[in-house]
Design an enzyme around this catalytic site. Sequence first.
Site, PDB file in Angstrom:
ATOM      1  N   GLY A 117      -1.162  38.989 -59.919  1.00 32.83           N
ATOM      2  CA  GLY A 117      -2.067  39.669 -59.003  1.00 32.83           C
ATOM      3  C   GLY A 117      -3.411  38.978 -58.851  1.00 32.83           C
ATOM      4  O   GLY A 117      -4.337  39.541 -58.270  1.00 32.83           O
ATOM      5  N   LEU A 118      -3.539  37.752 -59.365  1.00 32.72           N
ATOM      6  CA  LEU A 118      -4.802  37.024 -59.193  1.00 32.72           C
ATOM      7  C   LEU A 118      -4.666  35.950 -58.117  1.00 32.72           C
ATOM      8  O   LEU A 118      -5.507  35.084 -57.971  1.00 32.72           O
ATOM      9  CB  LEU A 118      -5.257  36.424 -60.530  1.00 32.72           C
ATOM     10  CG  LEU A 118      -5.467  37.458 -61.646  1.00 32.72           C
ATOM     11  CD1 LEU A 118      -5.953  36.797 -62.926  1.00 32.72           C
ATOM     12  CD2 LEU A 118      -6.451  38.550 -61.207  1.00 32.72           C
ATOM     13  N   SER A 119      -3.582  36.046 -57.392  1.00 34.07           N
ATOM     14  CA  SER A 119      -3.343  35.241 -56.200  1.00 34.07           C
ATOM     15  C   SER A 119      -3.199  33.744 -56.435  1.00 34.07           C
ATOM     16  O   SER A 119      -3.866  32.922 -55.805  1.00 34.07           O
ATOM     17  CB  SER A 119      -4.419  35.505 -55.148  1.00 34.07           C
ATOM     18  OG  SER A 119      -3.825  35.320 -53.890  1.00 34.07           O
ATOM     19  N   ASP A 147      -6.588  37.326 -49.620  1.00 38.47           N
ATOM     20  CA  ASP A 147      -6.420  36.316 -50.671  1.00 38.47           C
ATOM     21  C   ASP A 147      -6.770  34.913 -50.187  1.00 38.47           C
ATOM     22  O   ASP A 147      -7.514  34.172 -50.837  1.00 38.47           O
ATOM     23  CB  ASP A 147      -4.970  36.313 -51.179  1.00 38.47           C
ATOM     24  CG  ASP A 147      -4.559  37.657 -51.753  1.00 38.47           C
ATOM     25  OD1 ASP A 147      -5.417  38.570 -51.813  1.00 38.47           O
ATOM     26  OD2 ASP A 147      -3.383  37.797 -52.139  1.00 38.47           O
ATOM     27  N   ASP A 190      -7.118  46.654 -45.961  1.00 36.62           N
ATOM     28  CA  ASP A 190      -7.028  45.477 -45.072  1.00 36.62           C
ATOM     29  C   ASP A 190      -6.178  45.746 -43.838  1.00 36.62           C
ATOM     30  O   ASP A 190      -6.579  45.447 -42.722  1.00 36.62           O
ATOM     31  CB  ASP A 190      -6.550  44.227 -45.839  1.00 36.62           C
ATOM     32  CG  ASP A 190      -5.214  44.413 -46.550  1.00 36.62           C
ATOM     33  OD1 ASP A 190      -4.720  45.573 -46.619  1.00 36.62           O
ATOM     34  OD2 ASP A 190      -4.662  43.415 -47.039  1.00 36.62           O
TER      35      ASP A 190
HETATM   36  P1  ADP Z   1       0.275  35.991 -57.324  1.00 37.33           P
HETATM   37  O1  ADP Z   1      -0.205  35.493 -56.024  1.00 37.33           O
HETATM   38  O2  ADP Z   1      -0.280  37.332 -57.676  1.00 37.33           O
HETATM   39  O3  ADP Z   1       0.095  35.030 -58.457  1.00 37.33           O
HETATM   40  P2  ADP Z   1       2.795  35.801 -55.981  1.00 37.33           P
HETATM   41  O4  ADP Z   1       4.147  36.326 -56.278  1.00 37.33           O
HETATM   42  O5  ADP Z   1       2.186  36.120 -54.682  1.00 37.33           O
HETATM   43  O6  ADP Z   1       1.848  36.227 -57.191  1.00 37.33           O
HETATM   44  O7  ADP Z   1       2.839  34.198 -56.066  1.00 37.33           O
HETATM   45  C1  ADP Z   1       3.357  33.568 -57.222  1.00 37.33           C
HETATM   46  C2  ADP Z   1       4.272  32.423 -56.812  1.00 37.33           C
HETATM   47  O8  ADP Z   1       3.511  31.330 -56.223  1.00 37.33           O
HETATM   48  C3  ADP Z   1       4.968  31.776 -57.994  1.00 37.33           C
HETATM   49  O9  ADP Z   1       6.122  32.484 -58.345  1.00 37.33           O
HETATM   50  C4  ADP Z   1       5.285  30.386 -57.433  1.00 37.33           C
HETATM   51  O10 ADP Z   1       6.440  30.431 -56.626  1.00 37.33           O
HETATM   52  C5  ADP Z   1       4.093  30.098 -56.535  1.00 37.33           C
HETATM   53  N1  ADP Z   1       3.088  29.274 -57.238  1.00 37.33           N
HETATM   54  C6  ADP Z   1       1.812  29.610 -57.505  1.00 37.33           C
HETATM   55  N2  ADP Z   1       1.165  28.600 -58.159  1.00 37.33           N
HETATM   56  C7  ADP Z   1       2.066  27.620 -58.314  1.00 37.33           C
HETATM   57  C8  ADP Z   1       2.025  26.307 -58.915  1.00 37.33           C
HETATM   58  N3  ADP Z   1       0.910  25.838 -59.495  1.00 37.33           N
HETATM   59  N4  ADP Z   1       3.145  25.549 -58.847  1.00 37.33           N
HETATM   60  C9  ADP Z   1       4.249  26.005 -58.245  1.00 37.33           C
HETATM   61  N5  ADP Z   1       4.343  27.218 -57.678  1.00 37.33           N
HETATM   62  C10 ADP Z   1       3.276  28.023 -57.702  1.00 37.33           C
HETATM   63 MG    MG Z   2       0.163  36.342 -54.099  1.00 34.99          MG
END
Ligand code: ADP
Ligand code: MG
Length: 384
Positions: free
Chosen positions: A123-125, A171, A36
């Site tokens: 890692g599933l965003s 993403d 990307d």
């Molecule tokens: P990934 O995108 O791979 O899941 P990231 O570290 O990029 O991992 O993002 C994860 C973060 O996004 C979580 O630690 C949280 O802070 C935030 N997050 C994602 N979904 C939620 C949710 N439903 N409620 C609150 N925070 C969320």
């Molecule tokens: Mg992420």
Amino acid sequence: MHDPSVFRSMHRERFEAEPAIFVAPGRVNLIGEHTDYAEGFVMPAAINFATLAGISPRNDGRIVVYSENYGEQRVFSAVELPGKGIGHWSDYPMGVAAVLAGEGHTIPPFSLTLWGDVPLGSGLSSSAAIEVATAFALLSLIGTAYPGPVLARLCQRAENEFVGASCGIMDQFISVNGRENHALLLDCRDLSFKLAPIPADVALVIANTMVKHSVAGGDYKTRRGESEAACAVIASHRPGVRFLRDATLEDLEQWGHEMDSKSLLRARHIISENLRTVAAAEALCKGDLEKLGRLMAEAHWSYSRDFEASCVEADAMVELAQDLPGLIGARLTGGGFGGCTVNLVEQESAGQFAEALGKRYAERVGIEPQIHICQAASGAHRVE
Ligand code: ADP
Ligand code: MG
């Protein structure tokens, strides 16, 4: 996806108001890793794990955000939005509000409920899912809309500028623009894209290695630096080459000896990965699953050996899948050094495949993996 009717009553009980509900999916990248930022190609699919955002207006000047995942509520002033994240989950929705305010929108006071089943930090965003769901919710409250690619950029900016995480556009783009039963070939140079149908009898089996290594000198920034150094060598001979997207394998043959050995390997991965990704979309469009599987295998070993972004556990997860019935293709997906593998598997074998892979991995590695059987889902939309 969680049950929207349960979600609706959750919001009603907490905020005593009827919410408008939006959903945005997580994603898995089928092929195209670390391409990307070289203005190359990626081919993700949105998956049937998603985040729900319910929104209703308030009249007390406040923004109240609640995450059911964290069981926690935060209160902000709608007239004085925070300017920067504080390392809290609320950074994600507030980052979207701040970016929209920066675009000239007046952010009205609102209540927002968030609830997702995208595994957090796997890692599933889940991050793009929460940003995009929030953006859809807020824009409906404001009474405006953006074209999908523009909205994806705004959400990416929320993550880059407000949360402070450097991520590409993939993403958010797929969470907004995904299509049911399709993968999406995205040209990261101009954000043009093409949908490639995934046959109905093919499942996306996502296998979480449950490890995430931090490797000395093996992070995103180092890899990016090494590949940019390779690009600079080629550009010194061919000024038209601005990114590795513009370079060819012949360029590497000609000028690779001027690069340090690591840069040469990184460039070889990115240049060949771009070719594979475009070929994979073509194979999918033609229904040539055998070719797609072969390209995924090549992509994995390029990612592992040339880009050195895999690990023992992820290599094991890919190797152990090879002779299981129903496998079409397997590779490590995402930023690297652990996380998930993506397996294209014939739907009728998916259940047995997942069980057998889990068992083999636990025996070999000594860790119980999480394995999800997914389908390609549609991008963000309103839930009636
Ligand atoms: P990934 O995108 O791979 O899941 P990231 O570290 O990029 O991992 O993002 C994860 C973060 O996004 C979580 O630690 C949280 O802070 C935030 N997050 C994602 N979904 C939620 C949710 N439903 N409620 C609150 N925070 C969320
Ligand atoms: Mg992420």
